[in-house]
Design a protein around this motif. Structure first.
Motif: not given
Length: 355
Positions: A36-56
């Protein structure tokens, strides 16, 4: 009139298409091949990306895309003490792929032993801050409405030893939401949206009739749900904006209910003590705009006249025309309206059928 804090002329419901690596990782977790911890790290990565996309893209209400959820409601509700999923419901609506709605069961007294959404909120806030836009955009939190525990079930899905009558059940249900909202507020949240399919389902004649078999008079049930939601949000501070999103189903571009808002409109707009309504209006199955005549002057409607169910771009002139039509029914006209899609893009992890 000024918009409530965190509400903008262009808004969004919240869920976004899940990146394929997250979906693949979820399957590996289910198969015991990934922690589960590995999944969370992957979710963190893609959430960081999608936050930038929304702001941009210029969005001022930013979400985590609900990337950490499989379903818009179950992942949250299962974390309440006393709530479990057991099997699937028998439904007149079969989802694409044969999926049936999960059956929520109250197995003992409901409690809120820990905050549910706070850590996700804090991570989303941190990514907004890292993008240099903290204070310029709103960190939007979407959680399921408390009605989601009751509507699809029946007396048989609520443990009779814990709740011989339903009044204490509704009191406990409201209390756990009060506690979660308090935790979110203390963490810094200032906008929370309740996702509610059930008030919209009560606009569908067939679903309304089915609900009456389970719960009695549908008009009384509408009032009961308004009282439940009002109790759930009754202790919120004045600067915590509460929105509610009404949806007629959104699974792999499929809908499940149809019917205009008229059967619930007066209770929805006059009795429900929320600040903002996110209303589905992307096609004829949501009816016309006349129910907006019940909208009080101090409330806002986010018109979901664009669709998240189809890949084709909406027609700009048609959208403008429909906004103007809706404004004619609002006491203060356009000042009370905002624009969004009718729902999220991925209410379930499979997502709508879009590229």
């Amino acid at each position: 009139m000024p918009l409530p804090p965190g509400v903008y002329r262009a808004d969004q419901v919240g869920s976004l298409l899940r990146p394929k690596p997250i979906l693949a990782a979820r399957q590996k977790v289910a198969a015991g091949e990934l922690k589960q911890e590995q999944l969370k790290k992957l979710e963190d990565k893609y959430i960081t990306d999608v936050v930038r996309k929304q702001i941009d893209a210029g969005l001022r209400a930013v979400t985590d895309g609900e990337f950490r959820r499989a379903l818009f409601h179950i992942d949250f509700l299962e974390q309440l003490e006393g709530i479990e999923t057991r099997g699937a419901l028998q439904s007149t609506n079969v989802c694409k792929g044969g999926t049936m709605p999960l059956r929520l069961v109250v197995v003992k007294k409901i409690s809120h032993p820990k905050s549910i959404q706070v850590q996700d909120f804090k991570y989303l806030e941190s990514q907004i801050a890292a993008a240099g836009t903290q204070g310029k955009v709103t960190t939007k939190v979407s959680i399921p409405s408390p009605t989601m525990i009751h509507f699809r079930g029946s007396r048989d899905t609520i443990d009779e030893a814990s709740y011989p009558t339903l009044e204490p059940f509704f009191e406990d249900l409201a209390r756990v939401y009060q506690e979660e909202l308090d935790d979110l507020y203390k963490a810094g949240a200032r906008f929370v949206q309740l996702d509610d399919t059930n008030l919209a389902y009560l606009c569908d004649p067939q679903m309304r009739a089915e609900a009456e078999k389970r719960h009695g008079d549908a008009n009384q049930l509408t009032h009961q749900y308004a009282a439940l939601i009002n109790n759930a949000i009754s202790k919120r501070p004045k600067d915590l904006t509460i929105g509610i999103h009404l949806c007629r189903g959104n699974h792999r571009s499929q809908w499940f209910a149809q019917g205009g808002y008229e059967p619930v409109a007066e209770v929805l707009f006059k009795d429900l003590n929320v600040d903002v309504y996110f209303l589905e209006y992307d096609d004829a199955r949501s009816g016309d705009f006349s129910p907006l005549r019940h909208l009080p002057e101090n409330k806002i409607v986010v018109l979901g006249v664009m669709t998240s169910k189809k890949g084709a771009l909406d027609d700009k002139e048609k959208i403008i025309k429909r906004i103007k039509m809706a404004a004619k029914f609002c006491p203060k006209g356009l000042k009370q309206l905002c624009l969004s899609h009718q729902c999220g893009f991925s209410s379930t992890m499979e997502g709508n059928e879009l590229s």
